[in-house]
Write a protein that holds these residues in place. Structure first.
Motif, PDB file in Angstrom:
ATOM      1  N   UNK A 159     -23.241  17.566  28.379  1.00 10.10           N
ATOM      2  CA  UNK A 159     -23.328  16.133  27.668  1.00 10.10           C
ATOM      3  C   UNK A 159     -23.345  14.987  28.429  1.00 10.10           C
ATOM      4  N   UNK A 160     -23.634  13.824  28.084  1.00  2.23           N
ATOM      5  CA  UNK A 160     -23.755  12.451  28.511  1.00  2.23           C
ATOM      6  C   UNK A 160     -23.056  11.638  27.449  1.00  2.23           C
ATOM      7  N   UNK A 161     -21.903  11.021  27.769  1.00  2.00           N
ATOM      8  CA  UNK A 161     -21.151  10.443  26.984  1.00  2.00           C
ATOM      9  C   UNK A 161     -21.309   8.723  26.690  1.00  2.00           C
TER      10      UNK A 161
ATOM     11  N   UNK B 109     -29.382   7.771  24.826  1.00  2.00           N
ATOM     12  CA  UNK B 109     -29.499   8.760  23.844  1.00  2.00           C
ATOM     13  C   UNK B 109     -30.053  10.201  24.855  1.00  2.00           C
ATOM     14  N   UNK B 110     -29.766  11.193  24.346  1.00  2.00           N
ATOM     15  CA  UNK B 110     -30.070  12.378  25.215  1.00  2.00           C
ATOM     16  C   UNK B 110     -30.486  13.422  23.939  1.00  2.00           C
TER      17      UNK B 110
ATOM     18  N   UNK C  83     -26.057  26.763  29.637  1.00  2.00           N
ATOM     19  CA  UNK C  83     -26.269  25.219  29.882  1.00  2.00           C
ATOM     20  C   UNK C  83     -27.521  24.796  29.485  1.00  2.00           C
ATOM     21  N   UNK C  84     -27.401  23.302  29.110  1.00  2.00           N
ATOM     22  CA  UNK C  84     -28.582  22.767  28.510  1.00  2.00           C
ATOM     23  C   UNK C  84     -29.212  21.913  29.687  1.00  2.00           C
ATOM     24  N   UNK C  85     -30.410  21.505  29.351  1.00  2.00           N
ATOM     25  CA  UNK C  85     -30.977  20.604  30.387  1.00  2.00           C
ATOM     26  C   UNK C  85     -31.686  19.436  29.092  1.00  2.00           C
ATOM     27  N   UNK C  86     -31.379  18.031  29.258  1.00  2.00           N
ATOM     28  CA  UNK C  86     -31.702  17.117  28.435  1.00  2.00           C
ATOM     29  C   UNK C  86     -32.498  15.963  28.860  1.00  2.00           C
ATOM     30  N   UNK C  87     -33.263  15.365  28.060  1.00  2.00           N
ATOM     31  CA  UNK C  87     -33.932  14.218  28.547  1.00  2.00           C
ATOM     32  C   UNK C  87     -33.056  12.971  27.939  1.00  2.00           C
TER      33      UNK C  87
END
Length: 314
Positions: free
Chosen positions: A157-159, A164-165, A275-279
């Motif tokens: 996660x990006x807090x 936005x992710x 685990x995820x990879x997000x944009x």
């Protein structure tokens, strides 16, 4: 000649005059312009009055250009071409087909859906200048917040609330073991209990706090994570495993792509750790290229776009 208030009518008259200069015949020029011949005659007379000089000699068979008319026709043709080219570039920018996209990859997530997405973006928007770099999640997030990047692949996660992710891909975590380790024998899955207190290697948490914490929580949910050394990236982490004294939890895609000798990869028993990879991108972004990239992602993945969750309490 063009004072701002009449700019659009001036361009229309100039465009009509350029066509007339090519045809040297009012009827044929009017047909090309899809207007009535009297309307074309009115536009040319209005242009002549505006310039204060005759542009054409009218004859029973058509017309010829005056000396001034020939020079005006050449200048007008170049102006119209510039206007049309500029208009096309503006439309491309507005539609995400031009401009620039400053993009960062995350080191642990190249290939797969990430590269496929960018390949599709390049094919769909060849006019966009793509400026790319590669770093860990933390510096990628910092680059987004500083305005140095337009979008970045990260490990959620990006807090940060300013970002936005969107999830691009999810991959399984595997256990990397030295080839001679007892758990590497056979092709069975590994339980969580079997990795408790095994000496482990990991990259520094500050590189990607969210992924670091998520990995520990899934692989060592009851504790027993015994970190004995750090390595800067996945390749060095696996090289440490190959030397025979540590184990590591690694994303399947990166581990299988590297395929280092002396390393055995084993899956975990259920529940499968992932685990995820997000944009990620700034929530207030106005870059059309970012919108185009997100639209392309939306056509291949219907998961909703979400803002980053608040940071957990310390």
């Amino acid at each position: 000649m063009v004072d701002g208030t009449g700019a659009w009518s001036d361009l229309r008259r100039l465009r009509s005059f350029v066509v007339l200069a090519e045809e040297l015949h009012f009827t044929r020029a009017a047909a090309r312009l899809r207007i009535a011949q009297p309307a074309l005659s009115q536009q040319i007379r209005a242009l002549e009055r505006q310039l204060g000089a005759p542009l054409v000699h009218r004859t029973s068979r058509g017309c010829t250009l005056t000396e001034v008319g020939a020079r005006v026709a050449g200048e007008a043709a170049r102006l119209i071409a510039d206007v049309d080219a500029t208009t096309a570039r503006i439309l491309d920018l507005a539609r995400g087909r031009g401009g620039r996209l400053r993009l960062a990859y995350t080191r642990s997530a190249r290939g797969g859906r990430v590269d496929a997405l960018i390949d599709r973006f390049r094919a769909a928007h060849p006019g966009v200048e793509l400026v790319s770099e590669t770093a860990w999640t933390a510096p990628n997030v910092a680059g987004l917040l500083a305005g140095r990047l337009d979008a970045a692949f990260v490990r959620p996660p990006v807090h940060e609330r300013a970002l936005a992710c969107r999830t691009v891909d999810t991959e399984e975590l595997l256990l990397a073991l030295p080839a001679g380790h007892p758990l590497a024998a056979g092709r069975r899955r590994i339980t969580r209990a079997e990795v408790v207190d095994l000496p482990a290697v990991m990259w520094p948490r500050e590189n990607g706090p969210g992924m670091f914490d998520r990995t520990i929580a899934q692989v060592w949910p009851g504790g027993g994570f015994r970190l004995v050394r750090h390595e800067p990236d996945d390749e060095q982490l696996l090289r440490a495993v190959a030397r025979g004294d540590v184990v590591a939890a690694v994303p399947a895609g990166r581990a299988r792509a590297l395929r280092l000798p002396g390393v055995r990869l084993r899956r975990f028993t259920a529940p499968t750790p992932t685990v995820d990879v997000g944009l990620a991108w700034p929530v207030d972004s106005t870059n059309p290229a970012v919108r185009a990239l997100l639209a392309l992602l939306d056509r291949t993945d219907r998961r909703p776009t979400v803002s980053s969750p608040p940071a957990p309490a310390p």
